[in-house]
Enzyme design. Sequence first.
Site: not given
Ligand code: F6P
Length: 554
Positions: A211, A217, A271-272, A357, A388, A514
């Site tokens: 987003k 990452e 995002g979620r 979150e 189990h 972060k």
């Molecule tokens: O972990 C924090 C967060 O901002 C989430 O809310 C989001 O889903 C995720 O990182 C990934 O963010 P992006 O889609 O901006 O890479």
Amino acid sequence: MTSNRHFDINATQVWAKLHQHQRATRHLLMRDLFAADVQRFQHFSLELDGLLLDYSKNRITERTLALLFELAQVADLSGWMQQLRQGSRINVSENRAVLHTALRLPASEQLCLDGRDVVPEIQAVLSRMQRFSEQIRCGEWQGFTGEPIRDVVNLGIGGSDLGPLLVKEALAPYAQSNLNVHFVSNVDGQHLAQTLQGLNPATTLFIIASKSFTTPETLLNAQAARQWFLQAGSTADIAQHFVAVSTNLAAVKAFGIDPAYMFGFWDWVGGRYSVWSAIGLPVMLAVGAEHFRAFLQGAYAMDQHFFRAPFAANMPVLLALIGIWYNTFYRAHTHAIMPYDHGLRRLPAYIQQLDMESNGKRVGRYGELLDFDTGPIIWGEEGANSQHAFFQLLHQGTRLVPCDFIIPMNSHYPLGEQHQVLVANCLAQTEALMRGKSEAEVMQELAALSGEQLDMLLPHKLFPGNQPSNTLALSKVTPYTLGMLLALYEHKVFVQGIIWGINSFDQWGVEYGKQLARRILPELSTASAAACKHDSSTNGLIRFFREQQHDGYQ
Ligand code: F6P
């Protein structure tokens, strides 16, 4: 009420009444409630389009629900639902509208945000996604050697991974067999390296899903994927092999992706809450546009139900209020999610992000410190495996763990009696958790024993029971029912956030780690002369890392 910045729900009369009611009813046994009302299932269950919610195995009475509905009224839940429906700026700390429900509106609807109808824009992106996925699926879109795409790798994390991954796996029976869709989320190089093993760059498409397009990452994985690709293809070939899903056009361009291959969405989609947007592109590639649209329709049906049904017949409202009953008034710390469906095995992880979150917050919407318990720790695992692993603690441990059991009535893979056995196991668990096993019942089972032997075994064989659970029974896991299920949980989380007075749409809590990681990264270098200025534990771990870098990390 909605505009009242200092409204304290916990100072209301109904809040005190709920505490009082909890003290007065906490010794009630569910098995007695079932015995007293043979119609308890009929009184405490609800069905909508092939999705049944059985909430009868809870420590609730009609009075509990009446008080919880009163709580919802006092919190002006209906007013807040209206604000969600029309896209008000209820994400106050980020000054953003919240409008993920617009993503599942039919094309014939209208929804204006700041004077502009958002539905045509949403539909335009959906149409672009559809055209693109059809080109890929029928082999018309070709890689740099002229071969069709065989593997799609989604690079994203959090909401840009968990939703599409869950849905793609849950809808595997609808997927096209000659296209493999993979997901890489972790910055741990293993994840990407292992995924790329055996893939052919000429027939691989990468979706960079972020987003913000700033998530380290994802961007590191995207750069590594590009390097991997460039060992075989050229920069001119990148356009055929890399597309982006983002709200950040400038960053997508800066990364080197042609905006023509970017699928956009909007800052009013958290995002979620984004699996319904272009973030769902890998799902559409896997199962096709028709099924993806059915997934949206299922969510739309749940939205309509949520916005229209009275509280007493409203699935998300009921689930949310029962959750609050345990989290806040019983002070249960956790909530377990048990999907009895292998395709839904990632559901606990998905709901972890959605719920924790959103509502894992200790301050209210306007910054005030909350002095009651809010969002629970969400955990869980697919059944029957979980039986189990940790069910021992659920049956005989010391903790109150409210559970959701999710089970389809029909399987896509009817192998012999396996599905019946799975269903029997699921139902047996909810029954055992509710009933428990009394001393008289155990004595009967141990009739052959007496004296010391009996005394020794008896306590180990007792089950206190009275462990609450909801059962969500789906006719079958289809795109439609899955859409309903995920929207149900979204709205449950929304309702809980409203009652606790939380902004469920920001996530400041993930920022601090972060920030510190950015500071620690250069200090890991063995060439770094800078003294570490952390606590002795963090300093010690950094030093240990440096010492262990036998190949040298410069
Ligand atoms: O972990 C924090 C967060 O901002 C989430 O809310 C989001 O889903 C995720 O990182 C990934 O963010 P992006 O889609 O901006 O890479």
